[in-house]
Design an enzyme around this catalytic site. Structure first.
Site, PDB file in Angstrom:
ATOM      1  N   HIS A   1       0.901  -1.306  -0.040  1.00 36.48           N
ATOM      2  CA  HIS A   1      -0.028  -0.065   0.066  1.00 36.48           C
ATOM      3  C   HIS A   1       0.775   1.358   0.127  1.00 36.48           C
ATOM      4  O   HIS A   1       0.299   2.342  -0.172  1.00 36.48           O
ATOM      5  CB  HIS A   1      -0.946  -0.131   1.256  1.00 36.48           C
ATOM      6  CG  HIS A   1      -1.942  -1.031   1.077  1.00 36.48           C
ATOM      7  ND1 HIS A   1      -3.054  -1.218   0.207  1.00 36.48           N
ATOM      8  CD2 HIS A   1      -2.262  -2.202   2.073  1.00 36.48           C
ATOM      9  CE1 HIS A   1      -3.539  -2.297   0.388  1.00 36.48           C
ATOM     10  NE2 HIS A   1      -3.094  -2.811   1.631  1.00 36.48           N
TER      11      HIS A   1
ATOM     12  N   ASP B   1      -4.561 -13.036   3.729  1.00 39.94           N
ATOM     13  CA  ASP B   1      -5.737 -12.525   4.190  1.00 39.94           C
ATOM     14  C   ASP B   1      -6.867 -12.612   3.263  1.00 39.94           C
ATOM     15  O   ASP B   1      -7.949 -12.290   3.399  1.00 39.94           O
ATOM     16  CB  ASP B   1      -5.654 -10.989   4.547  1.00 39.94           C
ATOM     17  CG  ASP B   1      -4.789 -10.147   3.598  1.00 39.94           C
ATOM     18  OD1 ASP B   1      -4.504 -10.741   2.376  1.00 39.94           O
ATOM     19  OD2 ASP B   1      -4.668  -8.841   3.727  1.00 39.94           O
TER      20      ASP B   1
ATOM     21  N   ASP C   1      -2.456 -10.758  -2.147  1.00 36.19           N
ATOM     22  CA  ASP C   1      -3.145 -10.419  -0.944  1.00 36.19           C
ATOM     23  C   ASP C   1      -4.521 -10.053  -1.109  1.00 36.19           C
ATOM     24  O   ASP C   1      -4.993  -9.845  -2.480  1.00 36.19           O
ATOM     25  CB  ASP C   1      -2.294  -9.011  -0.606  1.00 36.19           C
ATOM     26  CG  ASP C   1      -2.713  -8.382   0.870  1.00 36.19           C
ATOM     27  OD1 ASP C   1      -2.114  -8.807   1.955  1.00 36.19           O
ATOM     28  OD2 ASP C   1      -3.668  -7.670   1.071  1.00 36.19           O
TER      29      ASP C   1
ATOM     30  N   HIS D   1      -6.068  -7.474  -0.305  1.00 37.34           N
ATOM     31  CA  HIS D   1      -6.429  -6.062  -0.730  1.00 37.34           C
ATOM     32  C   HIS D   1      -5.488  -5.579  -2.037  1.00 37.34           C
ATOM     33  O   HIS D   1      -4.595  -6.122  -2.211  1.00 37.34           O
ATOM     34  CB  HIS D   1      -5.973  -5.127   0.324  1.00 37.34           C
ATOM     35  CG  HIS D   1      -6.452  -5.308   1.837  1.00 37.34           C
ATOM     36  ND1 HIS D   1      -5.865  -6.062   2.835  1.00 37.34           N
ATOM     37  CD2 HIS D   1      -7.530  -4.895   2.310  1.00 37.34           C
ATOM     38  CE1 HIS D   1      -6.756  -6.357   3.707  1.00 37.34           C
ATOM     39  NE2 HIS D   1      -7.634  -5.375   3.508  1.00 37.34           N
TER      40      HIS D   1
HETATM   41  N1  Q9C Z   1     -12.342  -0.817   7.974  1.00 36.23           N
HETATM   42  C1  Q9C Z   1      -2.530  -5.273   4.349  1.00 36.23           C
HETATM   43  O1  Q9C Z   1      -3.170  -6.281   4.466  1.00 36.23           O
HETATM   44  N2  Q9C Z   1      -7.707  -0.771   7.495  1.00 36.23           N
HETATM   45  N3  Q9C Z   1      -3.039  -4.043   4.616  1.00 36.23           N
HETATM   46  C2  Q9C Z   1      -8.832  -1.347   6.420  1.00 36.23           C
HETATM   47  C3  Q9C Z   1     -11.451  -1.386   6.929  1.00 36.23           C
HETATM   48  C4  Q9C Z   1      -6.337  -1.298   6.779  1.00 36.23           C
HETATM   49  C5  Q9C Z   1      -4.480  -3.975   5.093  1.00 36.23           C
HETATM   50  C6  Q9C Z   1      -9.903  -0.530   7.359  1.00 36.23           C
HETATM   51  C7  Q9C Z   1      -6.159  -2.635   6.088  1.00 36.23           C
HETATM   52  C8  Q9C Z   1      -4.674  -2.684   5.503  1.00 36.23           C
HETATM   53  C9  Q9C Z   1      -1.124  -5.264   4.024  1.00 36.23           C
HETATM   54 ZN    ZN Z   2      -3.846  -7.272   2.655  1.00 35.79          ZN
END
Ligand code: Q9C
Ligand code: ZN
Length: 345
Positions: free
Chosen positions: A166, A289, A200, A202
């Site tokens: 990210h 995830d 991942d 995301h």
């Molecule tokens: N309400 C990785 O898996 N927060 N980052 C989400 C949702 C951030 C995930 C909030 C999630 C980041 C590397």
């Molecule tokens: Zn992620």
């Protein structure tokens, strides 16, 4: 890939120094899922996998600065100390976000208490005193693993923490400080075209931004549709890159509860794109995830699904760099990793 050669796993215990007590989720303080025990869980999963641990070797800033703005690097290195000197609390989370829509041209400003909002895009990425050392360690882990490939290893696993995908050229967020996979990828383009496959849950908005106009690196991602999933604003299927990079960004947005069958079908199609790209090196942004039990992701992949994902990736038959990203179910991480690796090798 050869099962009998132990898998090189690059580690660096400095990651433990990044251990914030809370983050803000929808404005509420919650205990971070992105915590040091994730690495313990992943390492426990290697118990029955033939492997050898490789300590990360410190690298100079050249590769890091080939991806990130020097201002971001200086902020990650020094911003927390400046914030503390200015009276900020131990946990650094922005309260005011710099916006490109501001008429001044969105200058970075000079106030140490404002600086995090100049570089960070969310409230879920708290920085503490040890975070800089951990961010540096994660980059050293990725670069050390990239060195192993450059020296002829067919595969290496960078056990990075914090994750990276990210984090963009001049911003951080989404639990990520520096973009480990992008730094490694950039450092490998001397050896020919590189493909990054991001599995991942995301969308890797940061990696996409780094290579948006780049014709040397294919960025391909399968992820939760930004219509419902973080990072919300990128990862739609019509984002394909621009200029010389047009066509070397591939986004596949998937619905809630995506299962093994749907995921494997989408992955197979993405792997055809990678095959056509004919990369000299394949890098996987490896997140777990997507697992059904993950507390953050919304997919429904099974442990055997990860084996099938591994097999599908192995069929591409390229030198392979695995870079750890997310995955937050501490009870499932180890078995999911072992299952994935049993498919890869
Ligand atoms: N309400 C990785 O898996 N927060 N980052 C989400 C949702 C951030 C995930 C909030 C999630 C980041 C590397
Ligand atoms: Zn992620």
């Amino acid at each position: 890939m050869d099962r009998r050669t132990p898998l090189p796993v690059v580690v660096d215990d400095r990651h433990r120094r990044h251990d914030p007590p809370y983050e803000l989720n929808a404005g509420q303080p919650v205990r971070p899922w992105e915590r040091p025990e994730r690495i313990d869980a992943l390492r426990a999963g290697l118990a029955d996998v033939p492997h050898r641990l490789v300590q990360a070797v410190p690298h100079d800033d050249a590769a890091l600065l080939a991806v990130h703005d020097p201002g971001l690097v200086a902020f990650i290195d020094e911003g927390h100390a400046r914030w503390r000197e200015a009276g900020g609390p131990a946990v650094m989370i922005p309260d005011t976000f710099r916006s490109p829509r501001w008429a001044s041209g969105a200058r970075h400003g000079t106030a140490p208490l404002g600086a995090p909002g100049s570089w960070c895009f969310d409230t879920a990425t708290p920085v503490v005193a040890g975070s800089a050392a951990a961010a540096r360690a994660a980059v050293d882990v990725a670069l050390t693993a990239a060195d192993l490939l450059r020296d002829g290893a067919p595969i290496a696993y960078a056990l990075c923490r914090p994750p990276g995908h990210h984090s963009g050229p001049d911003y951080y967020g989404g639990f990520c400080l520096f973009n480990n996979v992008a730094v490694a990828a950039r450092s490998l383009t001397d050896g020919g075209r590189v493909a990054i496959l991001d599995i991942d849950f995301h969308h890797g908005n940061g990696t996409q931004d780094v290579f948006w106009r780049d014709s040397d690196v294919l960025y391909a991602s399968l992820h939760g549709d930004p219509g419902y999933a973080f990072p919300y604003f990128t990862g739609f299927g019509d984002e394909v890159g621009e200029g010389p990079g047009r066509g070397s960004t591939v986004n596949v947005a998937l619905g809630r509860d995506t299962d093994d069958e749907v995921y494997l079908r989408a992955l197979t199609a993405v792997c055809e794109r990678i095959e056509a790209w004919a990369p000299a090196t394949l890098i996987v942004s490896l997140g777990f995830d997507t697992a059904a039990a993950d507390p953050i992701g919304a997919f429904a992949l099974s442990t055997s699904g990860f084996h099938r994902i591994g097999r599908t990736i192995a069929a591409l038959d390229r030198p392979l760099l695995l870079v750890q990203e997310g995955g937050y179910d501490l009870d499932g991480l180890g078995t999911d990793l072992a299952s994935f690796l049993s498919g890869i090798r």
